[in-house]
Write an enzyme that holds these catalytic residues in place. Sequence first.
Site, PDB file in Angstrom:
ATOM      1  N   ASP A   7       0.840  -1.592  -0.069  1.00 54.77           N
ATOM      2  CA  ASP A   7      -0.171   0.443   0.093  1.00 54.77           C
ATOM      3  C   ASP A   7       0.544   1.437   0.051  1.00 54.77           C
ATOM      4  OD1 ASP A   7       0.801   0.295   1.946  1.00 54.77           O
ATOM      5  OD2 ASP A   7      -0.875   0.415   3.580  1.00 54.77           O
ATOM      6  N   CYS A  64       3.735  -2.395   3.784  1.00 58.52           N
ATOM      7  CA  CYS A  64       2.423  -2.027   4.202  1.00 58.52           C
ATOM      8  C   CYS A  64       3.193  -0.628   5.000  1.00 58.52           C
ATOM      9  CB  CYS A  64       1.030  -2.576   4.459  1.00 58.52           C
ATOM     10  SG  CYS A  64       0.766  -3.158   5.905  1.00 58.52           S
ATOM     11  N   THR A  66       3.351  -0.432   8.664  1.00 61.87           N
ATOM     12  CA  THR A  66       4.076  -1.726   9.631  1.00 61.87           C
ATOM     13  C   THR A  66       4.051  -3.211   9.215  1.00 61.87           C
ATOM     14  OG1 THR A  66       2.166  -2.114   9.918  1.00 61.87           O
ATOM     15  CG2 THR A  66       2.543  -0.476  11.370  1.00 61.87           C
ATOM     16  N   HIS A  97      11.769 -22.670   9.817  1.00 61.70           N
ATOM     17  CA  HIS A  97      10.735 -23.028  10.864  1.00 61.70           C
ATOM     18  C   HIS A  97       9.036 -23.165  10.672  1.00 61.70           C
ATOM     19  CE1 HIS A  97      13.699 -24.194  14.361  1.00 61.70           C
ATOM     20  NE2 HIS A  97      13.728 -23.946  13.708  1.00 61.70           N
ATOM     21  N   HIS A 132       9.499 -29.990  11.668  1.00 59.73           N
ATOM     22  CA  HIS A 132       8.291 -29.004  11.227  1.00 59.73           C
ATOM     23  C   HIS A 132       7.527 -28.955  10.266  1.00 59.73           C
ATOM     24  CE1 HIS A 132      11.526 -25.984  13.947  1.00 59.73           C
ATOM     25  NE2 HIS A 132      12.805 -26.768  13.341  1.00 59.73           N
TER      26      HIS A 132
HETATM   27  C1  RB5 Z   1      -2.135   2.538   6.507  1.00 65.75           C
HETATM   28  O1  RB5 Z   1      -2.050   3.920   7.149  1.00 65.75           O
HETATM   29  C2  RB5 Z   1      -1.122   1.934   7.051  1.00 65.75           C
HETATM   30  O2  RB5 Z   1      -2.743   1.779   8.045  1.00 65.75           O
HETATM   31  C3  RB5 Z   1      -0.971   0.275   6.725  1.00 65.75           C
HETATM   32  O3  RB5 Z   1      -0.133   0.598   5.845  1.00 65.75           O
HETATM   33  C4  RB5 Z   1      -0.722  -0.495   7.630  1.00 65.75           C
HETATM   34  O4  RB5 Z   1      -0.290  -0.081   8.596  1.00 65.75           O
HETATM   35  C5  RB5 Z   1      -1.218  -1.435   8.132  1.00 65.75           C
HETATM   36  O5  RB5 Z   1      -1.860  -1.906   8.854  1.00 65.75           O
END
Ligand code: RB5
Length: 147
Positions: A7, A64, A66, A97, A132
């Site tokens: 994203d 994304c 995170t 694993h 595993h």
């Molecule tokens: C977008 O702002 C953010 O929520 C997305 O990139 C991600 O971190 C979601 O888990």
Amino acid sequence: MIALGCDHGGFAIKEAIKKYLDESGIEYNDFGTNSEESVDYPVYAKKVADAVASGECEKGVLCCGTGIGISIAANKVKGIRAAVVTNEFCAEMTRRHNDANIIAMGGRVISEEQAVKFTKIFLETPFDGDRHIKRVNMITEIENENS
Ligand code: RB5
């Protein structure tokens, strides 16, 4: 063939990973997004997860902000084992694993250099198999019970 997706929050590290794949001669299919304009990460998670689950691509890379949201979405697709990775040890161990087939990373968590390094480790590390296998099969059983 590697499936790539992100994203807006993961766009910069996805582009860095693409550069590394180009330089390494590794083929990929980029499912987008292709700018920092705000989009919904589940769209790209599904595109990449479907490509991996169908066998069209052998592994996937999702980015994304995170790495968390996009991995949660990808893990809803049957056959997907997507792992959020924040260090080299986890990049290696989730292959050895967990036989993870998608690596997920956060553009607001790690640097472009780290994203490339973790992707390289993920793509180059084989599954250990052995004890595993049973555990990965147990994950598949849970999936089968719920689909
Ligand atoms: C977008 O702002 C953010 O929520 C997305 O990139 C991600 O971190 C979601 O888990």
